[in-house]
Motif scaffolding. Structure first.
Motif, PDB file in Angstrom:
ATOM      1  N   ASP A 162      40.498 -42.578 -32.688  1.00 18.33           N
ATOM      2  CA  ASP A 162      41.737 -42.944 -32.014  1.00 18.33           C
ATOM      3  C   ASP A 162      41.812 -44.437 -31.753  1.00 18.33           C
ATOM      4  O   ASP A 162      42.852 -45.067 -31.961  1.00 18.33           O
ATOM      5  N   TRP A 163      40.710 -45.029 -31.280  1.00 19.28           N
ATOM      6  CA  TRP A 163      40.728 -46.465 -30.993  1.00 19.28           C
ATOM      7  C   TRP A 163      40.970 -47.278 -32.254  1.00 19.28           C
ATOM      8  O   TRP A 163      41.696 -48.272 -32.240  1.00 19.28           O
ATOM      9  N   ARG A 164      40.388 -46.849 -33.356  1.00 17.91           N
ATOM     10  CA  ARG A 164      40.613 -47.583 -34.602  1.00 17.91           C
ATOM     11  C   ARG A 164      42.059 -47.461 -35.065  1.00 17.91           C
ATOM     12  O   ARG A 164      42.641 -48.428 -35.582  1.00 17.91           O
ATOM     13  N   LEU A 165      42.664 -46.298 -34.877  1.00 19.78           N
ATOM     14  CA  LEU A 165      44.080 -46.142 -35.212  1.00 19.78           C
ATOM     15  C   LEU A 165      44.946 -47.000 -34.298  1.00 19.78           C
ATOM     16  O   LEU A 165      45.888 -47.659 -34.738  1.00 19.78           O
ATOM     17  N   ILE A 166      44.637 -46.992 -33.008  1.00 20.67           N
ATOM     18  CA  ILE A 166      45.381 -47.788 -32.037  1.00 20.67           C
ATOM     19  C   ILE A 166      45.363 -49.260 -32.422  1.00 20.67           C
ATOM     20  O   ILE A 166      46.373 -49.965 -32.357  1.00 20.67           O
ATOM     21  N   GLU A 167      44.213 -49.746 -32.827  1.00 19.13           N
ATOM     22  CA  GLU A 167      44.030 -51.168 -33.068  1.00 19.13           C
ATOM     23  C   GLU A 167      44.481 -51.635 -34.441  1.00 19.13           C
ATOM     24  O   GLU A 167      44.591 -52.838 -34.670  1.00 19.13           O
ATOM     25  N   SER A 168      44.750 -50.700 -35.364  1.00 23.21           N
ATOM     26  CA  SER A 168      44.985 -51.148 -36.740  1.00 23.21           C
ATOM     27  C   SER A 168      46.311 -50.737 -37.361  1.00 23.21           C
ATOM     28  O   SER A 168      46.773 -51.395 -38.299  1.00 23.21           O
ATOM     29  N   LEU A 169      46.951 -49.680 -36.869  1.00 22.76           N
ATOM     30  CA  LEU A 169      48.130 -49.197 -37.583  1.00 22.76           C
ATOM     31  C   LEU A 169      49.328 -50.132 -37.430  1.00 22.76           C
ATOM     32  O   LEU A 169      49.621 -50.593 -36.325  1.00 22.76           O
ATOM     33  N   PRO A 170      50.033 -50.387 -38.530  1.00 17.86           N
ATOM     34  CA  PRO A 170      51.243 -51.219 -38.472  1.00 17.86           C
ATOM     35  C   PRO A 170      52.482 -50.408 -38.088  1.00 17.86           C
ATOM     36  O   PRO A 170      53.567 -50.966 -37.977  1.00 17.86           O
ATOM     37  N   THR A 171      52.304 -49.117 -37.884  1.00 22.38           N
ATOM     38  CA  THR A 171      53.381 -48.189 -37.571  1.00 22.38           C
ATOM     39  C   THR A 171      53.184 -47.638 -36.165  1.00 22.38           C
ATOM     40  O   THR A 171      52.038 -47.471 -35.728  1.00 22.38           O
ATOM     41  N   PRO A 172      54.245 -47.359 -35.410  1.00 22.27           N
ATOM     42  CA  PRO A 172      54.063 -46.735 -34.101  1.00 22.27           C
ATOM     43  C   PRO A 172      53.179 -45.491 -34.180  1.00 22.27           C
ATOM     44  O   PRO A 172      53.302 -44.694 -35.116  1.00 22.27           O
ATOM     45  N   LEU A 173      52.318 -45.345 -33.196  1.00 20.07           N
ATOM     46  CA  LEU A 173      51.356 -44.247 -33.168  1.00 20.07           C
ATOM     47  C   LEU A 173      51.550 -43.437 -31.896  1.00 20.07           C
ATOM     48  O   LEU A 173      51.497 -43.980 -30.790  1.00 20.07           O
ATOM     49  N   TRP A 174      51.762 -42.147 -32.054  1.00 17.04           N
ATOM     50  CA  TRP A 174      51.915 -41.230 -30.931  1.00 17.04           C
ATOM     51  C   TRP A 174      50.636 -40.417 -30.815  1.00 17.04           C
ATOM     52  O   TRP A 174      50.324 -39.623 -31.694  1.00 17.04           O
ATOM     53  N   LEU A 175      49.888 -40.613 -29.736  1.00 16.55           N
ATOM     54  CA  LEU A 175      48.705 -39.815 -29.456  1.00 16.55           C
ATOM     55  C   LEU A 175      49.060 -38.825 -28.355  1.00 16.55           C
ATOM     56  O   LEU A 175      49.408 -39.216 -27.243  1.00 16.55           O
ATOM     57  N   ALA A 176      48.974 -37.546 -28.677  1.00 15.22           N
ATOM     58  CA  ALA A 176      49.423 -36.497 -27.766  1.00 15.22           C
ATOM     59  C   ALA A 176      48.247 -35.828 -27.070  1.00 15.22           C
ATOM     60  O   ALA A 176      47.151 -35.709 -27.630  1.00 15.22           O
ATOM     61  N   VAL A 177      48.486 -35.422 -25.834  1.00 15.66           N
ATOM     62  CA  VAL A 177      47.484 -34.674 -25.077  1.00 15.66           C
ATOM     63  C   VAL A 177      48.139 -33.420 -24.506  1.00 15.66           C
ATOM     64  O   VAL A 177      49.370 -33.301 -24.450  1.00 15.66           O
ATOM     65  N   ASN A 178      47.310 -32.482 -24.074  1.00 17.20           N
ATOM     66  CA  ASN A 178      47.810 -31.247 -23.489  1.00 17.20           C
ATOM     67  C   ASN A 178      48.267 -31.529 -22.064  1.00 17.20           C
ATOM     68  O   ASN A 178      47.447 -31.737 -21.170  1.00 17.20           O
ATOM     69  N   THR A 179      49.560 -31.563 -21.832  1.00 14.70           N
ATOM     70  CA  THR A 179      50.088 -31.996 -20.533  1.00 14.70           C
ATOM     71  C   THR A 179      51.032 -30.944 -19.957  1.00 14.70           C
ATOM     72  O   THR A 179      52.227 -31.164 -19.836  1.00 14.70           O
ATOM     73  N   HIS A 180      50.481 -29.792 -19.597  1.00 18.39           N
ATOM     74  CA  HIS A 180      51.311 -28.723 -19.035  1.00 18.39           C
ATOM     75  C   HIS A 180      51.821 -29.082 -17.641  1.00 18.39           C
ATOM     76  O   HIS A 180      52.749 -28.451 -17.138  1.00 18.39           O
ATOM     77  N   TRP A 181      51.219 -30.108 -17.019  1.00 21.44           N
ATOM     78  CA  TRP A 181      51.620 -30.469 -15.666  1.00 21.44           C
ATOM     79  C   TRP A 181      52.914 -31.280 -15.622  1.00 21.44           C
ATOM     80  O   TRP A 181      53.491 -31.496 -14.569  1.00 21.44           O
ATOM     81  N   ILE A 182      53.392 -31.728 -16.761  1.00 22.31           N
ATOM     82  CA  ILE A 182      54.616 -32.528 -16.789  1.00 22.31           C
ATOM     83  C   ILE A 182      55.813 -31.672 -16.369  1.00 22.31           C
ATOM     84  O   ILE A 182      56.001 -30.563 -16.867  1.00 22.31           O
ATOM     85  N   LYS A 183      56.602 -32.186 -15.459  1.00 17.42           N
ATOM     86  CA  LYS A 183      57.749 -31.445 -14.949  1.00 17.42           C
ATOM     87  C   LYS A 183      59.085 -32.112 -15.270  1.00 17.42           C
ATOM     88  O   LYS A 183      60.122 -31.478 -15.190  1.00 17.42           O
ATOM     89  N   ARG A 184      59.054 -33.408 -15.598  1.00 16.70           N
ATOM     90  CA  ARG A 184      60.314 -34.111 -15.841  1.00 16.70           C
ATOM     91  C   ARG A 184      60.215 -34.898 -17.143  1.00 16.70           C
ATOM     92  O   ARG A 184      59.189 -35.484 -17.451  1.00 16.70           O
ATOM     93  N   ASP A 185      61.296 -34.882 -17.905  1.00 22.55           N
ATOM     94  CA  ASP A 185      61.328 -35.623 -19.163  1.00 22.55           C
ATOM     95  C   ASP A 185      61.675 -37.076 -18.881  1.00 22.55           C
ATOM     96  O   ASP A 185      62.844 -37.419 -18.677  1.00 22.55           O
ATOM     97  N   ARG A 186      60.657 -37.898 -18.849  1.00 23.76           N
ATOM     98  CA  ARG A 186      60.876 -39.330 -18.703  1.00 23.76           C
ATOM     99  C   ARG A 186      59.812 -40.067 -19.487  1.00 23.76           C
ATOM    100  O   ARG A 186      58.687 -39.595 -19.661  1.00 23.76           O
TER     101      ARG A 186
END
Length: 283
Positions: free
Chosen positions: A123-147
């Motif tokens: 992940d760190w290598r992707l973060i530091e090197s990609l020329p394209t936006p990178l979306w790293l997703a995690v399991n976030t069932h606690w999220i209650k509001r779309d912001r």
């Protein structure tokens, strides 16, 4: 947004990245390119040959069968494709693929683990090197509001910082519209407690807040709210994100010119390392 590259999780794991990409594709009309990586290091050991090398074909065949079943389980957008990739290094393959193909976004499930900043080395290598936006997703069932919260650099007297802030804001606006989420901004001044109680600092902080508001206004992006905080950015920025149960935080990657222009700044790295929700890296 037309093309999204999805780095799939291993078969035994929940396909969080695929679910995020499908949600975005359904609302943007983008096509998905699914890739599932397999590799067995033993095949690269010198002087090993014969029947042991047959495991390469067997592994790829089994993964291909799983990938076929996955495509039956999930309804992929028209024009999407899926492929098993035999490669020992995900970041280097991804960079090569991006160099040869038009991709608007890369989506991957975050490899959260203890150690350097909570992410794995891939992940760190992707973060530091990609020329394209990178979306790293995690399991976030606690999220209650779309912001969505864009972390802005308060060094708004620097043209490179301003440009990066505006890229983050515009990408945040794009994702906010696609995901039907409110866009907010947060800027943190790294000031210790002894300083932030001084009258002079408060006066200057007020002027800085106005400058941050001007950067937002000049970008043409409408933020529902701007959070201006002081303290350690890694803690304070993530406190804003967690307190508001945001589904994503946007962080810009680099602002320096020359060979080091794409390096991740220390502050951004600390913010990302403590993030508890999805992150979107803005190159």
């Amino acid at each position: 947004m037309q093309n999204i590259l999805v780095i799939l999780d291993k078969p035994k794991h929940e396909q969080i990245a695929l679910e995020r990409a499908l949600e975005l594709a359904q609302k943007s009309g983008a096509k998905l390119k699914l890739v599932s990586f397999v590799y067995e290091p033993v095949v690269s050991i010198p002087m090993l040959s014969g029947s042991i090398l047959n495991i390469t074909d067997q592994i790829q065949k089994e993964r291909g069968q799983w990938l076929d079943a996955l495509q039956e389980e999930y309804s992929l957008p028209e024009g999407s494709s899926a492929e098993v990739i035999w490669h020992h290094d995900i970041p280097s393959w991804t960079l090569e693929y991006l160099a040869d193909n038009q991709v608007d976004l890369v989506v991957k499930t975050a490899q959260k683990q203890f150690g350097r900043g909570g992410f794995g080395s891939i992940d760190w290598r992707l973060i530091e090197s990609l020329p394209t936006p990178l979306w790293l997703a995690v399991n976030t069932h606690w999220i209650k509001r779309d912001r969505i919260v864009a972390a802005l650099d308060p060094a708004v007297d620097n043209a490179l910082h301003v440009e990066l802030n505006q890229r983050a804001l515009k990408l945040g606006e794009q994702f906010g519209k696609l995901l039907d989420a409110d866009l907010e901004a947060v800027a943190c001044v790294p000031a210790p407690g002894e300083i932030k109680d001084l009258d002079k600092f408060r006066e200057q902080a007020g002027a800085l807040l106005q400058a941050v508001d001007k950067v937002i206004a000049d970008s043409g992006v409408a933020c529902k709210q701007t959070h201006f905080v002081t303290g350690k950015p890694a803690a304070e920025v993530n406190r804003v994100v967690d307190r508001n149960k945001a589904r994503m935080i946007l962080v810009g990657r680099g602002v320096r010119k020359g060979p080091k222009g794409f390096l991740l700044g220390n502050t951004a790295e600390r913010i990302l390392g403590r993030a508890n929700t999805d992150i979107l890296i803005v190159p």
